[in-house]
Design a protein around this motif. Structure first.
Motif, PDB file in Angstrom:
ATOM      1  N   ALA A 106       0.834  -1.207   0.000  1.00 43.83           N
ATOM      2  CA  ALA A 106       0.000   0.000   0.000  1.00 43.83           C
ATOM      3  C   ALA A 106       0.865   1.251   0.000  1.00 43.83           C
ATOM      4  CB  ALA A 106      -0.934  -0.012   1.215  1.00 43.83           C
ATOM      5  N   ASN A 107       1.958   1.207   0.744  1.00 43.82           N
ATOM      6  CA  ASN A 107       2.848   2.362   0.843  1.00 43.82           C
ATOM      7  C   ASN A 107       3.497   2.682  -0.499  1.00 43.82           C
ATOM      8  OD1 ASN A 107       4.365   4.378   2.399  1.00 43.82           O
ATOM      9  ND2 ASN A 107       6.128   3.068   2.031  1.00 43.82           N
ATOM     10  N   ALA A 114       1.580   9.153  -6.297  1.00 40.55           N
ATOM     11  CA  ALA A 114       1.904  10.545  -5.991  1.00 40.55           C
ATOM     12  C   ALA A 114       3.153  11.030  -6.724  1.00 40.55           C
ATOM     13  CB  ALA A 114       2.109  10.702  -4.491  1.00 40.55           C
ATOM     14  N   GLY A 115       3.845  10.106  -7.403  1.00 48.92           N
ATOM     15  CA  GLY A 115       5.047  10.490  -8.122  1.00 48.92           C
ATOM     16  C   GLY A 115       6.274  10.622  -7.259  1.00 48.92           C
ATOM     17  N   LEU A 116       6.231  10.097  -6.036  1.00 52.61           N
ATOM     18  CA  LEU A 116       7.383  10.204  -5.152  1.00 52.61           C
ATOM     19  C   LEU A 116       8.510   9.302  -5.625  1.00 52.61           C
ATOM     20  CD1 LEU A 116       5.660  10.182  -1.632  1.00 52.61           C
ATOM     21  CD2 LEU A 116       6.352  12.143  -3.020  1.00 52.61           C
ATOM     22  N   CYS A 117       9.727   9.725  -5.364  1.00 54.21           N
ATOM     23  CA  CYS A 117      10.899   8.905  -5.693  1.00 54.21           C
ATOM     24  C   CYS A 117      11.939   9.111  -4.600  1.00 54.21           C
ATOM     25  CB  CYS A 117      11.444   9.207  -7.080  1.00 54.21           C
ATOM     26  SG  CYS A 117      11.373  10.916  -7.608  1.00 54.21           S
ATOM     27  N   ASP A 118      11.633   8.556  -3.427  1.00 59.60           N
ATOM     28  CA  ASP A 118      12.455   8.782  -2.243  1.00 59.60           C
ATOM     29  C   ASP A 118      13.298   7.571  -1.868  1.00 59.60           C
ATOM     30  OD1 ASP A 118      10.384   7.163  -1.434  1.00 59.60           O
ATOM     31  OD2 ASP A 118       9.953   8.271   0.411  1.00 59.60           O
ATOM     32  N   ASN A 119      13.326   6.561  -2.735  1.00 61.88           N
ATOM     33  CA  ASN A 119      14.203   5.420  -2.512  1.00 61.88           C
ATOM     34  C   ASN A 119      14.571   4.840  -3.877  1.00 61.88           C
ATOM     35  OD1 ASN A 119      11.938   3.902  -3.323  1.00 61.88           O
ATOM     36  ND2 ASN A 119      11.402   3.308  -1.240  1.00 61.88           N
ATOM     37  N   LEU A 120      15.369   3.787  -3.893  1.00 62.02           N
ATOM     38  CA  LEU A 120      15.807   3.221  -5.169  1.00 62.02           C
ATOM     39  C   LEU A 120      14.637   2.692  -5.980  1.00 62.02           C
ATOM     40  CD1 LEU A 120      17.990   2.336  -7.151  1.00 62.02           C
ATOM     41  CD2 LEU A 120      18.352   0.292  -5.745  1.00 62.02           C
ATOM     42  N   ARG A 126      10.014   5.904 -11.373  1.00 60.19           N
ATOM     43  CA  ARG A 126       9.795   7.248 -11.915  1.00 60.19           C
ATOM     44  C   ARG A 126      10.619   7.476 -13.181  1.00 60.19           C
ATOM     45  NH1 ARG A 126       7.682  12.217  -9.800  1.00 60.19           N
ATOM     46  NH2 ARG A 126       7.553  13.553 -11.643  1.00 60.19           N
ATOM     47  N   ALA A 127      11.764   6.793 -13.288  1.00 58.40           N
ATOM     48  CA  ALA A 127      12.661   6.998 -14.426  1.00 58.40           C
ATOM     49  C   ALA A 127      12.322   6.117 -15.630  1.00 58.40           C
ATOM     50  CB  ALA A 127      14.102   6.730 -13.993  1.00 58.40           C
ATOM     51  N   LEU A 128      11.409   5.145 -15.463  1.00 64.59           N
ATOM     52  CA  LEU A 128      11.118   4.207 -16.550  1.00 64.59           C
ATOM     53  C   LEU A 128      10.570   4.903 -17.787  1.00 64.59           C
ATOM     54  CD1 LEU A 128       9.365   1.188 -14.783  1.00 64.59           C
ATOM     55  CD2 LEU A 128      11.623   1.198 -15.869  1.00 64.59           C
ATOM     56  N   ALA A 129      10.956   4.383 -18.937  1.00 63.83           N
ATOM     57  CA  ALA A 129      10.350   4.838 -20.184  1.00 63.83           C
ATOM     58  C   ALA A 129       8.916   4.326 -20.250  1.00 63.83           C
ATOM     59  CB  ALA A 129      11.146   4.313 -21.370  1.00 63.83           C
TER      60      ALA A 129
END
Length: 203
Positions: A106-107, A114-120, A126-129
């Motif tokens: 769920a997290n 939300a578009g967060l990218c705070d971990n690997l 977020r970086a995926l094509a």
């Protein structure tokens, strides 16, 4: 010396490169089984990216003994980065032909929506094509799945981000509850890759 991953050294012609992402759900216990089964197919390479929380549910050596490598937040930034060095989340997304988030907690689902990218994990996603086939396999407690925000997050993931959402299924959960929320069976997750990438078993 920190580990490095460089796409041009890791991609192999005529191979299918599967990136398995595990997140903080007890269903992460199935990760070694998924990796082991995928590697029964010809010309398949697997890399695993795990959140810190998911590592509570499986032994990393069980993955590494298959020949796959496991990457975590600790591998992303070593503290010695200089311009021109490979960036792990970018290299992994360049490498992947198909991405599985199995399980998707769920997290992590909320973070993706939300578009967060705070971990690997979330940085890779977020970086995926947009052309990279990406499958989300939700896994959470029934009431967490039935929470109104979950439906909103799933809508964004399906309609805006354009990921494929598979499951969850109804069964007895690890917490003792019975209901909808369990991850799709691990063999069916593997079959998703087999069907999409037209894999053949090793002779």
């Amino acid at each position: 010396m920190p580990r490095q991953f460089i796409t041009e050294l890791e991609r192999t012609p005529d191979h299918t490169h599967v990136l398995l992402i595990t997140t903080g759900s007890v269903a992460s216990i199935k990760a070694p089984l998924i990796v082991q089964e995928l590697l029964r197919y010809s010309n398949v390479k697997v890399e695993v990216v795990a959140t810190k929380q998911s590592l509570a549910f499986f032994n990393t050596t069980d993955v590494e003994q298959t020949g796959a490598r496991l990457w975590t937040d600790d591998d992303e930034w070593s503290g010695t980065y200089t311009i021109g060095d490979p960036i792990l989340h970018i290299e992994l997304r360049r490498w992947a032909d198909i991405v599985l988030v199995a399980p998707c907690s769920a997290n992590t689902l909320a973070k993706i929506a939300a578009g967060l990218c705070d971990n690997l994990v979330t940085s890779v996603l977020r970086a995926l094509a947009p052309s990279t086939p990406t499958y989300i396999f939700p896994a959470m407690n029934t009431l967490m799945y039935e929470h109104p925000l979950t439906a909103q997050h799933l809508r964004v993931v399906r309609e805006v981000v354009k990921y494929h959402v598979v499951g969850p299924i109804g069964k007895g959960l690890a917490c003792g509850d019975v209901g909808l929320g369990a991850m799709t069976e691990w063999k069916d997750i593997v079959q998703t890759v087999v069907d999409k990438m037209q894999l053949q078993l090793k002779p």
